[in-house]
Motif scaffolding. Structure first.
Motif, PDB file in Angstrom:
ATOM      1  N   VAL A 195      11.730  39.927  20.248  1.00  0.00           N
ATOM      2  CA  VAL A 195      10.720  38.857  20.208  1.00  0.00           C
ATOM      3  C   VAL A 195      11.127  37.772  19.209  1.00  0.00           C
ATOM      4  CG1 VAL A 195       8.315  38.315  19.661  1.00  0.00           C
ATOM      5  CG2 VAL A 195       8.862  40.407  20.909  1.00  0.00           C
ATOM      6  N   PRO A 211      14.914  35.287  19.937  1.00  0.00           N
ATOM      7  CA  PRO A 211      14.830  34.167  20.894  1.00  0.00           C
ATOM      8  C   PRO A 211      13.827  33.109  20.454  1.00  0.00           C
ATOM      9  CG  PRO A 211      14.568  36.274  22.035  1.00  0.00           C
ATOM     10  CD  PRO A 211      14.533  36.562  20.564  1.00  0.00           C
ATOM     11  N   CYS A 212      12.695  33.559  19.942  1.00  0.00           N
ATOM     12  CA  CYS A 212      11.661  32.612  19.509  1.00  0.00           C
ATOM     13  C   CYS A 212      12.198  31.735  18.387  1.00  0.00           C
ATOM     14  CB  CYS A 212      10.429  33.396  19.048  1.00  0.00           C
ATOM     15  SG  CYS A 212       9.208  32.400  18.210  1.00  0.00           S
ATOM     16  N   TYR A 269      15.246  31.030  17.711  1.00  0.00           N
ATOM     17  CA  TYR A 269      16.300  30.134  18.207  1.00  0.00           C
ATOM     18  C   TYR A 269      15.676  28.904  18.873  1.00  0.00           C
ATOM     19  CZ  TYR A 269      20.177  28.225  20.805  1.00  0.00           C
ATOM     20  OH  TYR A 269      21.105  27.365  21.307  1.00  0.00           O
ATOM     21  N   ALA A 270      14.681  29.145  19.744  1.00  0.00           N
ATOM     22  CA  ALA A 270      14.029  28.025  20.428  1.00  0.00           C
ATOM     23  C   ALA A 270      13.401  27.083  19.402  1.00  0.00           C
ATOM     24  CB  ALA A 270      12.983  28.541  21.403  1.00  0.00           C
ATOM     25  N   LEU A 271      12.727  27.645  18.402  1.00  0.00           N
ATOM     26  CA  LEU A 271      12.059  26.803  17.403  1.00  0.00           C
ATOM     27  C   LEU A 271      13.043  26.087  16.486  1.00  0.00           C
ATOM     28  CD1 LEU A 271       9.015  29.005  16.348  1.00  0.00           C
ATOM     29  CD2 LEU A 271       8.992  26.947  17.752  1.00  0.00           C
ATOM     30  N   LYS A 297      15.406  24.409  17.427  1.00  0.00           N
ATOM     31  CA  LYS A 297      15.753  23.126  18.063  1.00  0.00           C
ATOM     32  C   LYS A 297      14.701  22.098  17.698  1.00  0.00           C
ATOM     33  CE  LYS A 297      19.260  24.766  19.813  1.00  0.00           C
ATOM     34  NZ  LYS A 297      20.397  24.431  18.981  1.00  0.00           N
ATOM     35  N   GLU A 320      27.829  23.769  25.867  1.00  0.00           N
ATOM     36  CA  GLU A 320      26.984  23.194  26.913  1.00  0.00           C
ATOM     37  C   GLU A 320      27.800  22.304  27.830  1.00  0.00           C
ATOM     38  OE1 GLU A 320      23.337  21.249  25.495  1.00  0.00           O
ATOM     39  OE2 GLU A 320      22.933  23.122  24.408  1.00  0.00           O
ATOM     40  N   VAL A 342      21.538  27.396  28.440  1.00  0.00           N
ATOM     41  CA  VAL A 342      20.894  27.687  27.168  1.00  0.00           C
ATOM     42  C   VAL A 342      20.998  29.176  26.839  1.00  0.00           C
ATOM     43  CG1 VAL A 342      18.668  27.767  25.982  1.00  0.00           C
ATOM     44  CG2 VAL A 342      19.316  25.739  27.269  1.00  0.00           C
ATOM     45  N   PHE A 343      20.745  29.980  27.858  1.00  0.00           N
ATOM     46  CA  PHE A 343      20.808  31.437  27.646  1.00  0.00           C
ATOM     47  C   PHE A 343      22.218  31.862  27.286  1.00  0.00           C
ATOM     48  CE2 PHE A 343      17.501  30.826  30.987  1.00  0.00           C
ATOM     49  CZ  PHE A 343      16.417  31.028  30.147  1.00  0.00           C
ATOM     50  N   PHE A 373      22.915  30.962  23.735  1.00  0.00           N
ATOM     51  CA  PHE A 373      22.206  31.874  22.833  1.00  0.00           C
ATOM     52  C   PHE A 373      22.900  33.232  22.764  1.00  0.00           C
ATOM     53  CE2 PHE A 373      18.628  34.998  22.324  1.00  0.00           C
ATOM     54  CZ  PHE A 373      18.457  34.781  20.970  1.00  0.00           C
ATOM     55  N   PRO A 401      14.440  26.324  29.567  1.00  0.00           N
ATOM     56  CA  PRO A 401      14.937  27.649  29.168  1.00  0.00           C
ATOM     57  C   PRO A 401      14.481  28.060  27.764  1.00  0.00           C
ATOM     58  CG  PRO A 401      16.695  26.350  30.100  1.00  0.00           C
ATOM     59  CD  PRO A 401      15.559  25.422  29.893  1.00  0.00           C
ATOM     60  N   TYR A 402      14.266  27.044  26.887  1.00  0.00           N
ATOM     61  CA  TYR A 402      13.806  27.398  25.552  1.00  0.00           C
ATOM     62  C   TYR A 402      12.422  28.034  25.601  1.00  0.00           C
ATOM     63  CZ  TYR A 402      17.704  24.760  23.683  1.00  0.00           C
ATOM     64  OH  TYR A 402      18.959  24.315  23.375  1.00  0.00           O
ATOM     65  N   TYR A 403      11.630  27.568  26.579  1.00  0.00           N
ATOM     66  CA  TYR A 403      10.295  28.160  26.682  1.00  0.00           C
ATOM     67  C   TYR A 403      10.339  29.588  27.204  1.00  0.00           C
ATOM     68  CZ  TYR A 403       7.609  24.401  24.915  1.00  0.00           C
ATOM     69  OH  TYR A 403       7.060  23.497  24.040  1.00  0.00           O
ATOM     70  N   LEU A 437      12.662  31.576  26.235  1.00  0.00           N
ATOM     71  CA  LEU A 437      12.969  32.315  25.002  1.00  0.00           C
ATOM     72  C   LEU A 437      11.735  32.450  24.115  1.00  0.00           C
ATOM     73  CD1 LEU A 437      16.421  30.705  24.051  1.00  0.00           C
ATOM     74  CD2 LEU A 437      16.033  32.921  25.113  1.00  0.00           C
ATOM     75  N   LEU A 438      10.894  31.429  24.149  1.00  0.00           N
ATOM     76  CA  LEU A 438       9.679  31.456  23.337  1.00  0.00           C
ATOM     77  C   LEU A 438       8.620  32.391  23.909  1.00  0.00           C
ATOM     78  CD1 LEU A 438       8.693  27.817  22.296  1.00  0.00           C
ATOM     79  CD2 LEU A 438       9.124  29.731  20.792  1.00  0.00           C
ATOM     80  N   ALA A 439       8.686  32.594  25.213  1.00  0.00           N
ATOM     81  CA  ALA A 439       7.593  33.276  25.922  1.00  0.00           C
ATOM     82  C   ALA A 439       7.137  34.606  25.294  1.00  0.00           C
ATOM     83  CB  ALA A 439       7.942  33.452  27.382  1.00  0.00           C
ATOM     84  N   PRO A 440       8.048  35.536  25.022  1.00  0.00           N
ATOM     85  CA  PRO A 440       7.551  36.818  24.494  1.00  0.00           C
ATOM     86  C   PRO A 440       6.731  36.640  23.219  1.00  0.00           C
ATOM     87  CG  PRO A 440       9.900  36.955  24.966  1.00  0.00           C
ATOM     88  CD  PRO A 440       9.518  35.526  25.125  1.00  0.00           C
ATOM     89  N   ALA A 441       7.227  35.785  22.306  1.00  0.00           N
ATOM     90  CA  ALA A 441       6.507  35.582  21.047  1.00  0.00           C
ATOM     91  C   ALA A 441       5.171  34.896  21.297  1.00  0.00           C
ATOM     92  CB  ALA A 441       7.356  34.755  20.082  1.00  0.00           C
TER      93      ALA A 441
END
Lengths: 295, 309
Positions: free
Chosen positions: A90, A93-94, A96-98, A100, A173, A179-180, A183, B22-24, B26-30
């Motif tokens: 959890v 990934p979260c 990493y997204a944040l 950005k 990229e 993106v995956f 990561f 795609p970033y969302y 990755l965010l989804a589970p959290a």
């Protein structure tokens, strides 16, 4: 010259203060170790106060014979490994997204997370949610309601921002990496230190946690080690280690060894941490340092 | 013209979205986790103003307004809970400078190896579990076989029933907590101290400042922002004590001194299943915390220009 004498006096008193700190931290720990292997009579009477007297392994024998302890150990290992895996799945990934800064809505999500640090529904509404999801008395109640901690997400996000070279990600990229892909193949392999730190923090948390289990578990077969310890150390229920015979002689013998059994239990329960600690502490410091950089 | 612009803007946004979806994922589970386990309970907290009936659920249970709050404020234990909660918090607050002092002291050690060693040892207790710590406290303080009382007896005193005498509970709780966490608390200050420009010290030494003076005039001001931030955060959790440890140390004999708001919430809500009433008490607790946090943040901003937001 006067200044130098002042500094000398300062150094000496500082050293005395440090030695005092070391003593008050070490003494209780040393006492537990000594007490757990000493003659029970010497421990109960207070004759044993620093080094073990009349070495006896009776305490450890009782602890290792206890089925309850073993079940607790097994459960805690499962909760720690599985729970930490969920935490990382959890958190990483979260974070990493944040990390950005250009992410649409990234700030809103961050605010949503931060808000939970200051305001919560409280234990009753949370309990009712877990109950509603039918997780009470299942192993999921131990792991899912604690799937991530905001503070650790922030620390991880800061790590990603500060240490993963942006150019590397951009180059990947351009090469057609999604993106995956970036990561999984670029970011994660470069993040071993933070994965280790987060794994350790979450892992220690799971190992030491008792309250969630107290809240959600009533089935003793699911009890983690800490709840078993609570029974023994706090509630004084030692039936699994001492026989239930009502013979006065047996009872007297049991009262005699009860204390050293407790000290042995403390050691057995903390053993994995004691062994790992010298290796881990390096990582812990790193974790806190990365966190403090942010603030 | 405007229309075209809007269209362009929309297409820019949709392009960004095409790149960013795609970033969302990755965010989804959290996000899902926080919505279900943190935001949904906030929605559920409305049962504090209702008579929650499990058969009807949160939404359909009947409203009762502030009835649960009134019951709590008017109950005879209300002031006992407030008094204990505030006293223990103030007691803990009195130890707030301990970690700062320890950090300043460790920072003055000149031998790096010894310095690391001291740090490692002083923060080791932080990793001992709450249950083991509580077990240690109970065993050490036992009036019959506990080592603390044996030492007191050895110097001629009488055994003190620490765990059953209400007068001792707060000291036992706070001092053991301090034992466990002073070293850990010092880490963040040590990190801040490491960031202080060494040139400041060199200049002060040229001017003949003693070590004590340098600590007082360089190190302390240097870590002041960190101190303020931690102090504000501390105030934000002022009345949410480590009740998990209190529950373990609590017993029928010391209840008068050990019962705090959150242990009460646990007993009323989980053990007696008075969900609505306990939620109301819990909500009162959170509301007070938020008010303290905001107040102290404002004060800090006025005085010092350091604040959380």
């Amino acid at each position: 010259m006067r200044e130098i004498t002042a500094d000398k006096a300062f150094n000496i008193s500082n050293m005395i203060f440090i030695l005092f700190l070391l003593a008050i931290v070490c003494y209780p720990l040393l006492y537990i170790i000594s007490a757990s292997i000493s003659d029970p009579i010497a421990v109960n009477s207070g004759r044993m106060w620093l080094w073990p007297i009349g070495v006896s392994w009776e305490g450890y024998k009782r602890v290792l014979q206890s089925a309850e302890i073993w079940t607790g150990y097994r459960n805690t290992i499962v909760y720690t490994l599985l729970g930490t895996a969920i935490n990382l799945l959890v958190t990483l990934p979260c974070a990493y997204a944040l990390s950005k800064k250009k992410l649409i809505g990234g700030k809103v999500v961050m605010m949503l997370l931060l808000f939970t640090m200051f305001f919560q529904g409280g234990i009753i509404p949370s309990y009712l949610v877990v109950k509603q999801l039918h997780m009470v008395n299942t192993i999921w109640a131990i792991m899912i309601p604690q799937a991530a901690a905001v503070w650790y997400i922030i620390v991880t996000m800061t790590f990603f921002r500060n240490t993963i070279p942006q150019e590397l990600e951009e180059a990947a990229e351009i090469d057609g990496c999604s993106v995956f892909g970036v990561f999984l193949r670029i970011v994660l392999p470069l993040s071993a230190p933070i994965i280790a730190v987060m794994g350790l923090f979450y892992g220690v948390g799971h190992w030491n946690e008792y309250f969630t289990a107290l809240l959600y578990l009533s089935n003793e077969n699911l009890y983690p080690l800490q709840l078993v310890l609570r029974k023994i150390l706090i509630l004084n229920q030692m039936s699994s280690m001492l026989s239930s015979v009502k013979d006065p002689l047996v009872l007297a013998e049991q009262a005699r060894i009860a204390e050293i059994v407790k000290y042995a239990v403390m050691i057995v329960a903390s053993l994995p941490m004691l062994i790992a600690y010298p290796f881990l502490q390096r990582f812990f410091i790193k974790g806190v340092f990365i966190g403090s950089l942010k603030s | 013209m405007l229309l075209i612009q809007n269209k362009q803007r929309a297409s820019v946004a949709s392009k960004r979205w095409m790149k960013q979806w795609p970033y969302y994922v990755l965010l989804a589970p959290a996000l899902i986790y926080f919505l279900i386990f943190h935001y949904y309970p906030m929605y559920g907290v409305q049962i504090a103003f209702k008579n929650f009936l499990p058969s009807k659920g949160v939404w359909d249970s009947p409203w009762v307004g502030f009835a649960h709050f009134e019951r709590f404020f008017n109950s005879y234990y209300f002031w006992t809970l407030i008094k204990n909660t505030v006293f223990i918090s103030l007691y803990q607050l009195a130890f707030f400078p301990a970690s700062i002092l320890v950090a300043l002291s460790i920072n003055e050690l000149r031998n790096d190896f010894f310095k690391k060693w001291v740090q490692t040892i002083t923060y080791a207790p932080h990793f001992i579990s709450t249950v083991v710590i509580s077990g240690m406290i109970i065993s050490f303080l036992s009036p019959f076989s506990g080592i603390v009382n044996k030492l007191i007896e050895a110097i001629g005193g009488g055994a003190i029933p620490f765990m059953t005498d209400p007068a001792w509970f707060k000291s036992v709780y706070v001092i053991s907590g301090e034992w466990q966490n002073f070293g850990w608390g010092a880490i963040i200050y040590l990190a801040a101290l490491a960031g202080i420009n060494p040139e400041l010290h060199e200049a002060a030494m040229v001017d003949g400042a003693s070590r004590f003076k340098r600590i007082f005039y360089i190190n302390v001001p240097g870590i002041l922002p960190v101190i303020v931030i931690l102090f504000i955060l501390n105030m934000g959790s002022f009345i949410s004590l480590g009740f998990e440890k209190i529950i373990l140390l609590q017993n029928a004999m010391n209840m008068d001194s050990s019962d705090v708001i959150q242990t009460y919430v646990y007993r009323a809500g989980i053990q007696d299943a008075q969900y609505s009433f306990a939620s109301a008490v819990g909500l009162f607790n959170s509301a007070v915390n938020i008010m303290l946090l905001v107040t102290f943040n404002q004060i800090a901003r006025r005085l010092n220009d350091t604040s959380l937001w």
